[in-house]
Design an enzyme around this catalytic site. Structure first.
Site, PDB file in Angstrom:
ATOM      1  N   HIS A   1      -1.943  -5.466   1.655  1.00 51.37           N
ATOM      2  CA  HIS A   1      -3.237  -6.136   1.521  1.00 51.37           C
ATOM      3  C   HIS A   1      -2.991  -7.536   0.991  1.00 51.37           C
ATOM      4  CE1 HIS A   1      -7.357  -7.012   0.257  1.00 51.37           C
ATOM      5  NE2 HIS A   1      -6.816  -7.506  -0.844  1.00 51.37           N
TER       6      HIS A   1
ATOM      7  N   ASN B   1      -1.550  -0.101   7.302  1.00 52.54           N
ATOM      8  CA  ASN B   1      -0.948  -1.375   7.695  1.00 52.54           C
ATOM      9  C   ASN B   1      -0.162  -2.054   6.572  1.00 52.54           C
ATOM     10  OD1 ASN B   1      -3.055  -2.177   6.137  1.00 52.54           O
ATOM     11  ND2 ASN B   1      -4.247  -3.123   7.781  1.00 52.54           N
TER      12      ASN B   1
ATOM     13  N   GLU C   1     -10.420  -9.812  -6.957  1.00 53.06           N
ATOM     14  CA  GLU C   1      -9.470  -8.706  -6.796  1.00 53.06           C
ATOM     15  C   GLU C   1      -8.383  -8.731  -7.871  1.00 53.06           C
ATOM     16  OE1 GLU C   1      -8.166  -9.183  -2.749  1.00 53.06           O
ATOM     17  OE2 GLU C   1     -10.114  -8.554  -1.934  1.00 53.06           O
TER      18      GLU C   1
ATOM     19  N   LYS D   1       0.823  -1.204   0.000  1.00 58.72           N
ATOM     20  CA  LYS D   1       0.000   0.000   0.000  1.00 58.72           C
ATOM     21  C   LYS D   1       0.865   1.264   0.000  1.00 58.72           C
ATOM     22  CE  LYS D   1      -3.714  -2.220   2.683  1.00 58.72           C
ATOM     23  NZ  LYS D   1      -4.579  -2.009   3.877  1.00 58.72           N
TER      24      LYS D   1
ATOM     25  N   TYR E   1     -12.829  -2.348  -2.374  1.00 55.24           N
ATOM     26  CA  TYR E   1     -13.269  -2.293  -0.978  1.00 55.24           C
ATOM     27  C   TYR E   1     -14.791  -2.241  -0.845  1.00 55.24           C
ATOM     28  CZ  TYR E   1      -8.489  -1.739   0.854  1.00 55.24           C
ATOM     29  OH  TYR E   1      -7.180  -1.940   1.216  1.00 55.24           O
TER      30      TYR E   1
END
Ligand code: DAT
Ligand code: MG
Length: 137
Positions: free
Chosen positions: A121, A118, A132, A11, A51
Site C-alpha cells: 500500500h 497486491n 494514514e 501487506k 480503508y
C-alpha cells in the site's frame, strides 16, 4: 520545499511470501529514506479507519479479512515527491496487469480470491499520507 512523507505497507501477502527484503531493497535503491518501520498486526478498528473510503464496496469485507490474516510491515518513508514516487514503484492496483518492473507487476498475480492481493500500500495524496501515518504510527 519540506521533504514529503508517505505511509507504505508491505501487506500480509508480501510478508508471508518472504518478500519483505526484496521490496525494501527496491525502496532503498530508489533512494528514499526509512524514517520508522514496524511490524503490525492491525485490529479491525484500525483497518476500518485506514480503508474508510472503501466501506460498502464489494471487496471491503474480504479486504479487511485479508489485512487481518497476518502481520504487515508499516513504513514511514521520506523524500521529495515520495508519494507519487512510491506509487510508481508499486504499480497499478491490479497485479495481473501492473507493469513489469513494478513491485505488483513483478511479484503479484490473481490468486482467485475476492480481493486483489497486491503486496503493498502507498498513500495517494499528502492529505491521505498524514491521515494514514497517524493511524499506523
Ligand atoms: P490502491 O491500493 O492501488 O491505492 P485502492 O485504494 O483503490 O487501490 O484499493 C485498496 C485495496 O483494495 C487495493 O489495494 C486492493 C483492493 N481492491 C481495490 N479494488 C478492488 C477490486 N475491484 N477488486 C478487489 N479488490 C480490490
Ligand atoms: Mg488506495
Amino acid at each position: 520545499m519540506a521533504t514529503e512523507e508517505t505511509l507504505v505497507l508491505i501487506k500480509p501477502d508480501g510478508v508471508a511470501r518472504g518478500l519483505t527484503g526484496a521490496i525494501l531493497a527496491r525502496i532503498e535503491a530508489k533512494g528514499y529514506s526509512l524514517v520508522d518501520i514496524r511490524l503490525v498486526e492491525p485490529t479491525r478498528e484500525r483497518l476500518a479507519q485506514h480503508y474508510a473510503e472503501h466501506e460498502g464496496k464489494p471487496f471491503y469485507e474480504p479486504l479487511l479479512e485479508f489485512m487481518m490474516s497476518g502481520p504487515s510491515v508499516a513504513i514511514r518513508l521520506a523524500g521529495n515527491r515520495v508519494i507519487e514516487g512510491f506509487r510508481s514503484l508499486a504499480g497499478t492496483t491490479d497485479p495481473t496487469t501492473a507493469a513489469p518492473g513494478t513491485i505488483r507487476g513483478d511479484f503479484g498475480r490473481d490468486w482467485g480470491v475476492a480481493v486483489q492481493q497486491n503486496l503493498v500500500h502507498g498513500s495517494d495524496s499528502p492529505e491521505s499520507a498524514q491521515r494514514e501515518l497517524g493511524i499506523w504510527f
